[in-house]
Scaffold this motif. Structure first.
Motif, PDB file in Angstrom:
ATOM      1  N   ASN A 102       4.755  31.076  27.265  1.00  0.00           N
ATOM      2  CA  ASN A 102       5.444  30.921  25.985  1.00  0.00           C
ATOM      3  C   ASN A 102       6.788  30.215  26.093  1.00  0.00           C
ATOM      4  OD1 ASN A 102       3.366  32.126  24.594  1.00  0.00           O
ATOM      5  ND2 ASN A 102       4.270  34.173  24.652  1.00  0.00           N
ATOM      6  N   VAL A 103       7.118  29.766  27.298  1.00  0.00           N
ATOM      7  CA  VAL A 103       8.343  28.990  27.505  1.00  0.00           C
ATOM      8  C   VAL A 103       7.940  27.624  28.039  1.00  0.00           C
ATOM      9  CG1 VAL A 103      10.566  28.831  28.690  1.00  0.00           C
ATOM     10  CG2 VAL A 103       9.641  31.082  28.068  1.00  0.00           C
ATOM     11  N   LEU A 104       8.235  26.577  27.269  1.00  0.00           N
ATOM     12  CA  LEU A 104       7.942  25.211  27.706  1.00  0.00           C
ATOM     13  C   LEU A 104       9.213  24.590  28.263  1.00  0.00           C
ATOM     14  CD1 LEU A 104       5.653  23.797  24.855  1.00  0.00           C
ATOM     15  CD2 LEU A 104       5.005  24.919  26.990  1.00  0.00           C
ATOM     16  N   VAL A 105       9.061  23.842  29.342  1.00  0.00           N
ATOM     17  CA  VAL A 105      10.207  23.212  29.994  1.00  0.00           C
ATOM     18  C   VAL A 105      10.026  21.700  29.980  1.00  0.00           C
ATOM     19  CG1 VAL A 105      11.655  23.161  32.053  1.00  0.00           C
ATOM     20  CG2 VAL A 105      10.302  25.211  31.538  1.00  0.00           C
ATOM     21  N   GLN A 106      11.026  20.995  29.498  1.00  0.00           N
ATOM     22  CA  GLN A 106      10.977  19.544  29.477  1.00  0.00           C
ATOM     23  C   GLN A 106      11.466  18.990  30.811  1.00  0.00           C
ATOM     24  OE1 GLN A 106      13.145  18.316  25.962  1.00  0.00           O
ATOM     25  NE2 GLN A 106      11.960  19.674  24.629  1.00  0.00           N
ATOM     26  N   SER A 107      11.309  17.695  31.005  1.00  0.00           N
ATOM     27  CA  SER A 107      11.667  17.074  32.281  1.00  0.00           C
ATOM     28  C   SER A 107      13.151  17.230  32.601  1.00  0.00           C
ATOM     29  CB  SER A 107      11.296  15.585  32.265  1.00  0.00           C
ATOM     30  OG  SER A 107      11.959  14.915  31.186  1.00  0.00           O
ATOM     31  N   THR A 108      13.968  17.403  31.563  1.00  0.00           N
ATOM     32  CA  THR A 108      15.414  17.579  31.759  1.00  0.00           C
ATOM     33  C   THR A 108      15.788  19.013  32.125  1.00  0.00           C
ATOM     34  OG1 THR A 108      15.717  18.049  29.404  1.00  0.00           O
ATOM     35  CG2 THR A 108      15.912  15.742  30.101  1.00  0.00           C
ATOM     36  N   GLY A 109      14.823  19.909  32.022  1.00  0.00           N
ATOM     37  CA  GLY A 109      15.107  21.331  32.261  1.00  0.00           C
ATOM     38  C   GLY A 109      15.391  22.090  30.976  1.00  0.00           C
ATOM     39  N   ALA A 110      15.402  21.371  29.845  1.00  0.00           N
ATOM     40  CA  ALA A 110      15.595  22.024  28.553  1.00  0.00           C
ATOM     41  C   ALA A 110      14.375  22.886  28.249  1.00  0.00           C
ATOM     42  CB  ALA A 110      15.787  20.978  27.457  1.00  0.00           C
ATOM     43  N   VAL A 111      14.594  23.994  27.553  1.00  0.00           N
ATOM     44  CA  VAL A 111      13.498  24.929  27.292  1.00  0.00           C
ATOM     45  C   VAL A 111      13.247  25.092  25.798  1.00  0.00           C
ATOM     46  CG1 VAL A 111      13.835  26.208  29.421  1.00  0.00           C
ATOM     47  CG2 VAL A 111      15.085  26.906  27.366  1.00  0.00           C
ATOM     48  N   MET A 112      12.010  25.458  25.488  1.00  0.00           N
ATOM     49  CA  MET A 112      11.596  25.665  24.100  1.00  0.00           C
ATOM     50  C   MET A 112      10.568  26.784  24.067  1.00  0.00           C
ATOM     51  SD  MET A 112       9.935  22.826  21.514  1.00  0.00           S
ATOM     52  CE  MET A 112      11.466  21.890  21.451  1.00  0.00           C
ATOM     53  N   LEU A 113      10.641  27.614  23.031  1.00  0.00           N
ATOM     54  CA  LEU A 113       9.708  28.720  22.888  1.00  0.00           C
ATOM     55  C   LEU A 113       8.554  28.355  21.958  1.00  0.00           C
ATOM     56  CD1 LEU A 113      12.168  31.738  22.464  1.00  0.00           C
ATOM     57  CD2 LEU A 113      10.915  31.082  24.524  1.00  0.00           C
ATOM     58  N   VAL A 114       7.378  28.887  22.261  1.00  0.00           N
ATOM     59  CA  VAL A 114       6.219  28.738  21.381  1.00  0.00           C
ATOM     60  C   VAL A 114       5.598  30.113  21.179  1.00  0.00           C
ATOM     61  CG1 VAL A 114       5.734  26.360  22.070  1.00  0.00           C
ATOM     62  CG2 VAL A 114       4.717  28.246  23.362  1.00  0.00           C
ATOM     63  N   ASP A 115       4.659  30.205  20.254  1.00  0.00           N
ATOM     64  CA  ASP A 115       3.951  31.446  19.932  1.00  0.00           C
ATOM     65  C   ASP A 115       4.890  32.466  19.297  1.00  0.00           C
ATOM     66  OD1 ASP A 115       2.252  33.544  19.650  1.00  0.00           O
ATOM     67  OD2 ASP A 115       1.852  33.845  21.779  1.00  0.00           O
ATOM     68  N   TYR A 116       4.961  32.450  17.974  1.00  0.00           N
ATOM     69  CA  TYR A 116       5.938  33.265  17.254  1.00  0.00           C
ATOM     70  C   TYR A 116       5.332  34.477  16.536  1.00  0.00           C
ATOM     71  CZ  TYR A 116       8.292  28.765  17.902  1.00  0.00           C
ATOM     72  OH  TYR A 116       8.818  27.626  18.448  1.00  0.00           O
ATOM     73  N   ASP A 117       4.112  34.856  16.912  1.00  0.00           N
ATOM     74  CA  ASP A 117       3.425  35.937  16.202  1.00  0.00           C
ATOM     75  C   ASP A 117       4.168  37.271  16.255  1.00  0.00           C
ATOM     76  OD1 ASP A 117       1.468  34.143  15.638  1.00  0.00           O
ATOM     77  OD2 ASP A 117       0.030  34.881  17.108  1.00  0.00           O
ATOM     78  N   GLY A 118       4.845  37.546  17.364  1.00  0.00           N
ATOM     79  CA  GLY A 118       5.486  38.850  17.516  1.00  0.00           C
ATOM     80  C   GLY A 118       6.990  38.832  17.340  1.00  0.00           C
ATOM     81  N   MET A 119       7.512  37.792  16.695  1.00  0.00           N
ATOM     82  CA  MET A 119       8.968  37.653  16.563  1.00  0.00           C
ATOM     83  C   MET A 119       9.598  38.736  15.716  1.00  0.00           C
ATOM     84  SD  MET A 119      10.221  33.710  16.307  1.00  0.00           S
ATOM     85  CE  MET A 119      11.878  34.342  16.066  1.00  0.00           C
ATOM     86  N   PHE A 120      10.804  39.136  16.137  1.00  0.00           N
ATOM     87  CA  PHE A 120      11.622  40.025  15.308  1.00  0.00           C
ATOM     88  C   PHE A 120      12.768  39.216  14.728  1.00  0.00           C
ATOM     89  CE2 PHE A 120      15.540  42.319  14.693  1.00  0.00           C
ATOM     90  CZ  PHE A 120      15.144  43.354  13.856  1.00  0.00           C
ATOM     91  N   VAL A 121      12.968  39.366  13.431  1.00  0.00           N
ATOM     92  CA  VAL A 121      14.141  38.802  12.759  1.00  0.00           C
ATOM     93  C   VAL A 121      14.695  39.921  11.872  1.00  0.00           C
ATOM     94  CG1 VAL A 121      13.255  36.439  12.803  1.00  0.00           C
ATOM     95  CG2 VAL A 121      12.771  37.898  10.839  1.00  0.00           C
ATOM     96  N   PRO A 122      15.982  39.887  11.539  1.00  0.00           N
ATOM     97  CA  PRO A 122      16.584  40.974  10.757  1.00  0.00           C
ATOM     98  C   PRO A 122      15.830  41.338   9.486  1.00  0.00           C
ATOM     99  CG  PRO A 122      18.293  39.542  11.613  1.00  0.00           C
ATOM    100  CD  PRO A 122      16.987  38.872  11.941  1.00  0.00           C
TER     101      PRO A 122
END
Length: 300
Positions: A127-147
């Motif tokens: 669920n953590v994607l890493v780009q060639s620069t080392g930058a990260v991005m999250l995927v799969d938001y089914d279980g997310m908590f928000v206020p």
């Protein structure tokens, strides 16, 4: 009389079926409305963090996909470039500089989410994607908590190789869901930077960044923790992680506190229960290992 009773039963059957169908339709509509609300609130919440591009832009479609004539909701996401965390790490085991950049970027992600009061709920390799620069991005938001979802229940407990041993038992749903996972990832990356051979030694893969559920359930009996604790730099973090795993879930500090060594709970002795028979959400029973069930008794 018997004949009349049979006729009554037959005439009642269609009505019963119709009633069940109506209830099922109402339940489906309620579920769709709930998913729509969750998706909408998640989108608004992620925008507060997304200046750093940690989340993929997405939209919720009430009529997203048709399966055998039935229409179901779906989430349409922008294509995300990058490699899964596990793949990126394995490719760069001998490149300490890249792993250090990755570690720092994941730390920034953790801080941003903590400050926004949101949690992904299932931080793991896939669920953590890493780009060639080392930058990260999250995927799969089914279980997310928000206020805005504070009064709802958790829909998942995350991958056991990245979660606090107690999480599957108490099933919390709040902004602290990712704290333990981020602490584990920081520790695992530190270990691989210091000693890359650990990846092969402990058979790390796309499902485990060195640690597995059994290590987390009983750090004192874990060969992995024993080796990590002996390393000059990693040992500092692995001992803190063991303290977190041995303490209650609610005592897990923020990632910044974990790195600074503040608010680390004092470890407690846990009694290892025997294998238990548990009931799943569907009502079926099955024997599961004690460490996966996390049926842990704590004694002072």
């Amino acid at each position: 009389k018997a004949k009349k009773m049979k006729e009554k039963v037959k005439s009642a059957a269609p009505a019963t079926k119709a009633m069940k169908a109506t209830k099922a339709m109402k339940a489906t509509k309620t579920m769709k409305a709930t998913k729509a609300m969750k998706a909408t609130k998640a989108m608004k919440a992620t925008k507060r963090v997304n200046p750093n591009k940690f989340f993929v832009d997405f939209e919720y479609l009430t009529q997203g996909i048709r399966v055998e004539g039935d229409i179901f909701p779906a989430i349409r996401m922008r294509w995300a470039d990058g490699e899964p965390l596990g793949v990126y790490i394995e490719k760069n085991l001998k490149n300490a500089q890249r792993l250090r950049v990755l570690q720092k970027n994941i730390g920034k992600l953790a801080s941003s989410m903590e400050n926004a009061g949101i949690a992904h709920g299932d931080i793991q390799m896939g669920n953590v994607l890493v780009q060639s620069t080392g930058a990260v991005m999250l995927v799969d938001y089914d279980g997310m908590f928000v206020p805005g979802l504070a009064n709802m229940n958790s829909v998942e407990v995350g991958h056991p190789n990245f979660q606090h041993p107690e999480r599957s038992q108490i099933q919390p749903f709040d902004a602290t869901l990712d704290r333990f996972s981020f602490a584990l990832i920081h520790t695992g990356l530190e270990a691989l930077i210091e000693k890359p051979d650990l990846w092969a030694t402990f058979h790390a893969d796309s499902d485990a960044l060195l640690f597995r559920g059994k290590d987390l359930a009983e750090p004192g009996a874990s060969p992995l923790f024993t080796q990590l604790n002996a390393l000059p730099v990693t040992g500092v973090f692995s001992q803190r992680l063991a303290s977190l795993a041995n303490a209650s879930y609610s005592e897990t500090p923020t990632v910044n506190d974990f790195l600074a060594g503040t608010n680390i709970p004092a470890g407690v002795t846990r009694t290892k229960p025997s294998s238990t028979t548990t009931k799943s959400a569907s009502g079926a029973t099955s024997d599961v290992p004690w460490y996966q069930e996390s049926a842990i008794t704590r004694t002072s």
